[in-house]
Design an enzyme around this catalytic site. Structure first.
Site, PDB file in Angstrom:
ATOM      1  N   ASN A   1      14.892   7.566  15.930  1.00 15.07           N
ATOM      2  CA  ASN A   1      15.104   8.190  14.627  1.00 15.07           C
ATOM      3  C   ASN A   1      13.750   8.322  13.937  1.00 15.07           C
ATOM      4  O   ASN A   1      13.179   7.334  13.478  1.00 15.07           O
ATOM      5  CB  ASN A   1      16.058   7.329  13.793  1.00 15.07           C
ATOM      6  CG  ASN A   1      16.250   7.857  12.383  1.00 15.07           C
ATOM      7  OD1 ASN A   1      15.908   8.999  12.078  1.00 15.07           O
ATOM      8  ND2 ASN A   1      16.810   7.032  11.514  1.00 15.07           N
TER       9      ASN A   1
ATOM     10  N   LYS B   1      13.138   9.731  11.171  1.00 13.50           N
ATOM     11  CA  LYS B   1      13.286   9.723   9.717  1.00 13.50           C
ATOM     12  C   LYS B   1      12.451  10.873   9.113  1.00 13.50           C
ATOM     13  O   LYS B   1      12.394  11.946   9.687  1.00 13.50           O
ATOM     14  CB  LYS B   1      12.923   8.352   9.154  1.00 13.50           C
ATOM     15  CG  LYS B   1      13.735   7.228   9.806  1.00 13.50           C
ATOM     16  CD  LYS B   1      13.536   5.892   9.162  1.00 13.50           C
ATOM     17  CE  LYS B   1      14.374   4.832   9.876  1.00 13.50           C
ATOM     18  NZ  LYS B   1      14.277   3.515   9.224  1.00 13.50           N
TER      19      LYS B   1
ATOM     20  N   HIS C   1      23.672   6.180   8.241  1.00 11.18           N
ATOM     21  CA  HIS C   1      22.517   5.280   8.288  1.00 11.18           C
ATOM     22  C   HIS C   1      22.411   4.550   6.951  1.00 11.18           C
ATOM     23  O   HIS C   1      22.735   5.103   5.898  1.00 11.18           O
ATOM     24  CB  HIS C   1      21.244   6.074   8.572  1.00 11.18           C
ATOM     25  CG  HIS C   1      20.063   5.226   8.906  1.00 11.18           C
ATOM     26  ND1 HIS C   1      19.318   4.586   7.941  1.00 11.18           N
ATOM     27  CD2 HIS C   1      19.498   4.898  10.096  1.00 11.18           C
ATOM     28  CE1 HIS C   1      18.338   3.913   8.525  1.00 11.18           C
ATOM     29  NE2 HIS C   1      18.430   4.083   9.834  1.00 11.18           N
TER      30      HIS C   1
ATOM     31  N   GLU D   1      20.055   3.947   5.059  1.00 17.31           N
ATOM     32  CA  GLU D   1      19.238   4.634   4.056  1.00 17.31           C
ATOM     33  C   GLU D   1      20.016   5.757   3.395  1.00 17.31           C
ATOM     34  O   GLU D   1      19.826   6.037   2.207  1.00 17.31           O
ATOM     35  CB  GLU D   1      17.954   5.148   4.720  1.00 17.31           C
ATOM     36  CG  GLU D   1      17.022   4.019   5.124  1.00 17.31           C
ATOM     37  CD  GLU D   1      16.018   4.389   6.191  1.00 17.31           C
ATOM     38  OE1 GLU D   1      15.249   3.502   6.591  1.00 17.31           O
ATOM     39  OE2 GLU D   1      16.014   5.553   6.644  1.00 17.31           O
TER      40      GLU D   1
ATOM     41  N   GLU E   1      23.027  -1.855  12.653  1.00 19.10           N
ATOM     42  CA  GLU E   1      21.697  -1.980  12.081  1.00 19.10           C
ATOM     43  C   GLU E   1      21.756  -2.918  10.875  1.00 19.10           C
ATOM     44  O   GLU E   1      22.117  -2.494   9.786  1.00 19.10           O
ATOM     45  CB  GLU E   1      21.146  -0.613  11.677  1.00 19.10           C
ATOM     46  CG  GLU E   1      22.151   0.312  11.009  1.00 19.10           C
ATOM     47  CD  GLU E   1      21.493   1.365  10.149  1.00 19.10           C
ATOM     48  OE1 GLU E   1      20.391   1.787  10.489  1.00 19.10           O
ATOM     49  OE2 GLU E   1      22.098   1.738   9.126  1.00 19.10           O
TER      50      GLU E   1
ATOM     51  N   GLY F   1      12.694  -2.102   9.557  1.00 18.32           N
ATOM     52  CA  GLY F   1      11.336  -1.902   9.067  1.00 18.32           C
ATOM     53  C   GLY F   1      10.682  -3.151   8.508  1.00 18.32           C
ATOM     54  O   GLY F   1       9.587  -3.076   7.949  1.00 18.32           O
TER      55      GLY F   1
ATOM     56  N   SER G   1      14.154  -3.083  13.830  1.00 16.02           N
ATOM     57  CA  SER G   1      12.845  -3.595  14.285  1.00 16.02           C
ATOM     58  C   SER G   1      12.800  -3.804  15.792  1.00 16.02           C
ATOM     59  O   SER G   1      12.254  -4.801  16.280  1.00 16.02           O
ATOM     60  CB  SER G   1      12.495  -4.899  13.551  1.00 16.02           C
ATOM     61  OG  SER G   1      12.351  -4.669  12.168  1.00 16.02           O
TER      62      SER G   1
END
Length: 249
Positions: free
Chosen positions: A10, A12, A94, A96, A164, A170, A208
């Site tokens: 991904n 992003k 996702h 985010e 996730e 991250g 990660s």
């Protein structure tokens, strides 16, 4: 037979046309990978990446889609348009998107239904925040997300689930192997009865993932691959994850 493993990247909101050179390097290094390779770049890169990927063992996907096929939805992109541009997958729900755009489980389910209708494979993301993990709510949160985010007729042919943990994305932090195994086993159990082939529906881990820890993660039961963020931007890094997945069988 176990489902074919999937290494999904991904990008992003990263990358440009010059970044396609990373794809060329990746494909040259893994001309016949022992797993499925997927990159989901920003929407403007889907068509040129898909055109380049036709000669290689690489598939391309989108990072989101609208639930409607067309209409007055400025700035959005439909599943049909993604498919027309060359996408075969789309990431949905996702963390985010859920956090930044307030997407609900119902929103994700509607988008996934549109993706299925367009012939796309939906990668539906689930996961808990750090506060939810600390409160012991991980499994209940993920159970609700599974129940609410999967449309009817979801199966191994049109759906992938990505776990996730939000607190590991991250940050360089990863759950313990035991925590990953617990959640992936729970998800597999939640899918049993909802789909006719839960044992074949691929479960990815995302949070990660990098070459240094990939082999250990892929050895965990019910982990069928990875949804990779930053490490998918460079051919060498993503290639290391692909190699670890190939070795895991």
């Amino acid at each position: 037979m176990a489902p074919r493993k999937l290494a999904a990247g991904n990008w992003k909101m990263n990358g440009d046309l010059a970044s396609l050179s990373e794809i060329d390097q990746l494909c040259k290094a893994h001309p016949d990978p022992g797993c499925d390779m997927l990159i989901c770049p920003p929407a403007l890169l889907i068509h040129p990446m898909a055109a380049s990927a036709q000669a290689h063992a690489l598939t391309v996907g989108g990072q989101d889609c609208h639930a409607k096929e067309s209409g007055a939805h400025t700035g959005d992109i439909s599943a049909v348009q993604l498919r027309d541009a060359g996408a075969e997958y789309v990431i949905l729900g996702h963390s985010e998107r859920r956090a930044d755009h307030g997407e609900t489980n119902a929103d994700v389910a509607a988008k996934a239904a549109a993706a299925h209708q367009a012939g796309l494979i939906a990668i539906i993301c689930v996961g808990e925040t750090e506060a939810q993990r600390d409160a012991g709510e991980t499994l209940s949160v993920i159970g609700e997300q599974i129940a609410g985010s999967l449309p009817e007729r979801s199966d191994s042919a049109n759906t992938v689930i990505a776990y996730e943990p939000v607190w590991a994305i991250g940050t360089g932090r990863t759950p313990t192997n035991e925590q990953i195994a617990e959640v992936h086993g729970f998800i597999r159990g939640q899918l049993d009865g909802r789909t006719g082939d839960a044992v074949n529906l691929r479960l990815l881990y995302g949070g990660s993932v990098k070459p240094a820890n990939a082999a250990e993660i892929f050895a965990i039961p019910n982990v069928d691959g990875a949804l990779v963020g930053g490490a998918s931007l460079k051919a060498a890094d993503f290639g290391g994850i692909v190699a670890a997945l190939e070795a895991a069988g």
